[in-house]
Design a protein around this motif. Sequence first.
Motif, PDB file in Angstrom:
ATOM      1  N   PHE A 158      -6.346  -6.358   1.428  1.00  0.00           N
ATOM      2  CA  PHE A 158      -5.770  -5.428   2.411  1.00  0.00           C
ATOM      3  C   PHE A 158      -5.537  -6.224   3.685  1.00  0.00           C
ATOM      4  CE2 PHE A 158      -6.196  -0.691   3.826  1.00  0.00           C
ATOM      5  CZ  PHE A 158      -5.032  -0.794   4.557  1.00  0.00           C
ATOM      6  N   LEU A 159      -4.258  -6.379   4.073  1.00  0.00           N
ATOM      7  CA  LEU A 159      -3.903  -7.289   5.160  1.00  0.00           C
ATOM      8  C   LEU A 159      -4.081  -6.705   6.557  1.00  0.00           C
ATOM      9  CD1 LEU A 159      -0.651  -8.864   3.649  1.00  0.00           C
ATOM     10  CD2 LEU A 159      -2.914  -9.935   3.842  1.00  0.00           C
ATOM     11  N   ASP A 160      -4.026  -5.372   6.692  1.00  0.00           N
ATOM     12  CA  ASP A 160      -4.061  -4.790   8.040  1.00  0.00           C
ATOM     13  C   ASP A 160      -4.794  -3.450   8.059  1.00  0.00           C
ATOM     14  OD1 ASP A 160      -1.998  -3.674   6.570  1.00  0.00           O
ATOM     15  OD2 ASP A 160      -0.495  -3.803   8.153  1.00  0.00           O
ATOM     16  N   ARG A 161      -6.072  -3.503   7.722  1.00  0.00           N
ATOM     17  CA  ARG A 161      -6.895  -2.286   7.658  1.00  0.00           C
ATOM     18  C   ARG A 161      -6.952  -1.543   9.000  1.00  0.00           C
ATOM     19  NH1 ARG A 161      -9.227   1.743   7.978  1.00  0.00           N
ATOM     20  NH2 ARG A 161     -11.000   2.563   6.787  1.00  0.00           N
ATOM     21  N   SER A 162      -6.807  -2.256  10.107  1.00  0.00           N
ATOM     22  CA  SER A 162      -6.920  -1.621  11.423  1.00  0.00           C
ATOM     23  C   SER A 162      -5.764  -0.674  11.720  1.00  0.00           C
ATOM     24  CB  SER A 162      -7.012  -2.673  12.533  1.00  0.00           C
ATOM     25  OG  SER A 162      -5.811  -3.422  12.629  1.00  0.00           O
ATOM     26  N   THR A 163      -4.706  -0.689  10.889  1.00  0.00           N
ATOM     27  CA  THR A 163      -3.608   0.256  11.072  1.00  0.00           C
ATOM     28  C   THR A 163      -3.967   1.640  10.544  1.00  0.00           C
ATOM     29  OG1 THR A 163      -2.581  -0.378   8.964  1.00  0.00           O
ATOM     30  CG2 THR A 163      -1.881  -1.575  10.949  1.00  0.00           C
ATOM     31  N   THR A 170      -3.613  -9.318  10.254  1.00  0.00           N
ATOM     32  CA  THR A 170      -3.174 -10.605   9.722  1.00  0.00           C
ATOM     33  C   THR A 170      -1.984 -11.096  10.519  1.00  0.00           C
ATOM     34  OG1 THR A 170      -3.949 -10.061   7.475  1.00  0.00           O
ATOM     35  CG2 THR A 170      -2.305 -11.812   7.683  1.00  0.00           C
ATOM     36  N   LYS A 171      -2.120 -12.277  11.092  1.00  0.00           N
ATOM     37  CA  LYS A 171      -1.015 -12.871  11.837  1.00  0.00           C
ATOM     38  C   LYS A 171       0.022 -13.450  10.870  1.00  0.00           C
ATOM     39  CE  LYS A 171      -4.049 -14.167  15.674  1.00  0.00           C
ATOM     40  NZ  LYS A 171      -4.629 -15.292  16.446  1.00  0.00           N
ATOM     41  N   THR A 220      -0.445  -3.645   2.194  1.00  0.00           N
ATOM     42  CA  THR A 220       0.071  -3.889   3.542  1.00  0.00           C
ATOM     43  C   THR A 220       0.627  -2.595   4.117  1.00  0.00           C
ATOM     44  OG1 THR A 220       1.651  -5.158   4.892  1.00  0.00           O
ATOM     45  CG2 THR A 220       2.330  -4.616   2.640  1.00  0.00           C
ATOM     46  N   ASN A 221       0.448  -2.433   5.402  1.00  0.00           N
ATOM     47  CA  ASN A 221       1.083  -1.331   6.108  1.00  0.00           C
ATOM     48  C   ASN A 221       2.295  -1.868   6.852  1.00  0.00           C
ATOM     49  OD1 ASN A 221       1.828   0.863   7.727  1.00  0.00           O
ATOM     50  ND2 ASN A 221      -0.268   1.495   8.092  1.00  0.00           N
ATOM     51  N   LYS A 222       2.049  -2.774   7.806  1.00  0.00           N
ATOM     52  CA  LYS A 222       3.139  -3.317   8.617  1.00  0.00           C
ATOM     53  C   LYS A 222       3.287  -4.836   8.509  1.00  0.00           C
ATOM     54  CE  LYS A 222       4.062   0.746  10.028  1.00  0.00           C
ATOM     55  NZ  LYS A 222       5.128   1.460   9.295  1.00  0.00           N
ATOM     56  N   VAL A 223       2.327  -5.511   7.927  1.00  0.00           N
ATOM     57  CA  VAL A 223       2.441  -6.967   7.789  1.00  0.00           C
ATOM     58  C   VAL A 223       3.632  -7.291   6.881  1.00  0.00           C
ATOM     59  CG1 VAL A 223       1.341  -9.057   6.912  1.00  0.00           C
ATOM     60  CG2 VAL A 223      -0.009  -7.369   8.175  1.00  0.00           C
ATOM     61  N   LYS A 224       4.469  -8.233   7.308  1.00  0.00           N
ATOM     62  CA  LYS A 224       5.672  -8.572   6.565  1.00  0.00           C
ATOM     63  C   LYS A 224       5.355  -9.545   5.429  1.00  0.00           C
ATOM     64  CE  LYS A 224       8.972  -7.763  10.303  1.00  0.00           C
ATOM     65  NZ  LYS A 224      10.075  -8.305  11.115  1.00  0.00           N
ATOM     66  N   GLU A 253      -0.882 -16.418   8.905  1.00  0.00           N
ATOM     67  CA  GLU A 253      -2.029 -16.279   8.006  1.00  0.00           C
ATOM     68  C   GLU A 253      -1.680 -15.606   6.681  1.00  0.00           C
ATOM     69  OE1 GLU A 253      -5.570 -15.686  11.342  1.00  0.00           O
ATOM     70  OE2 GLU A 253      -4.452 -13.919  10.637  1.00  0.00           O
ATOM     71  N   VAL A 254      -0.489 -15.021   6.598  1.00  0.00           N
ATOM     72  CA  VAL A 254      -0.156 -14.195   5.436  1.00  0.00           C
ATOM     73  C   VAL A 254      -0.153 -15.009   4.156  1.00  0.00           C
ATOM     74  CG1 VAL A 254       1.566 -12.671   4.405  1.00  0.00           C
ATOM     75  CG2 VAL A 254       1.203 -12.639   6.876  1.00  0.00           C
ATOM     76  N   ARG A 255       0.531 -16.134   4.167  1.00  0.00           N
ATOM     77  CA  ARG A 255       0.701 -16.923   2.941  1.00  0.00           C
ATOM     78  C   ARG A 255      -0.636 -17.298   2.322  1.00  0.00           C
ATOM     79  NH1 ARG A 255       4.659 -22.233   2.433  1.00  0.00           N
ATOM     80  NH2 ARG A 255       3.641 -23.193   0.621  1.00  0.00           N
TER      81      ARG A 255
END
Length: 331
Positions: A12-17, A39-40, A56-60, A43-45
Amino acid sequence: MTSSSSPLRVVFLDRSTIPPNTRLKSLPFSNKFEVFESTKPEEVRERVCDADIVITNKVKLSADVIAHAKRLKLVAIAATGADNVDMNACDAMGISVCNVRNYAVHTVPEHTFALIFALRRSLTAYRSAVQAGRWKASGQFCFFDYPIKDLTGSTLGIVGDGALGKATAEIGGALGLKVLFSSFKGRNDMGMLYTPFDRVLEESDIITLHCPLNDQTRDLIGDAEFARMKRRPILINTARGGLVNEAALVRALKDGSISGAGFDVATEEPLPEANPLNEILDHPAFILTPHVAWASEEAIQALADQLMENIGAYVAGQPRNVLNAPRTTGW
């Protein structure tokens, strides 16, 4: 059920969303669940390269990131919009993408009408004026600095006829508004239930957007469209930033082409200093909320439940809410 005894890696890349008090259901299969609050881009890759499932919610998730995620089978989006995921890259890699649907059928229309009521009755402008001492200075029981207009009898133009657009129309009808559903821009052959887009611009007192952001809808409303708004409507956008050209919106509000605007989204979030919307943040007929139309407590919990259920269904070989060609089995 998985074909391997080893646990699947779920990231889960952006739990804070999603608020911390929102409960995430347990996944019904052996898994290693790794949660990152945020996740910046750089850092995604690394974080998805050996994941089986990514949330992911908003992480591209760009084509480059997806190309290096050799184990990835499923991207589970914690939202309805999928513009942050490169769908073509997922198709090429055989990766399924699923989203969450219809969880916001009450919260977004209610937020839409909160903005409509506030703007039609100049609520925020009057509140600010009272705080600044205007009422006391007026010397009488009321003052009339800002316009106040009823909703009953007005025309509500809705762009987008999905669950949110239809729920908005239902509220509008109950309040005595005439409702127009817009056809796709440039299309006049969609039948009697739809009004041509240009006519919606010309005849509406309120225009509200409930459509996705894609190549066909980006900059859906710009200078040319504002020029067609003969009734100086208020414009509401609780859908996606990018549907309205923001520089054109600023010009339209300043020159009086529209009477007001209520936005819950921007092209870049949070709002950067260079965004033209900063020029009108203190305008009495402009309201900007921080992408929270979807965020009632009830809606967020429904989203979280559906998100985890989507993943469980996929691994069980019963994929649902899949946006591209689904695999027929999980693992």
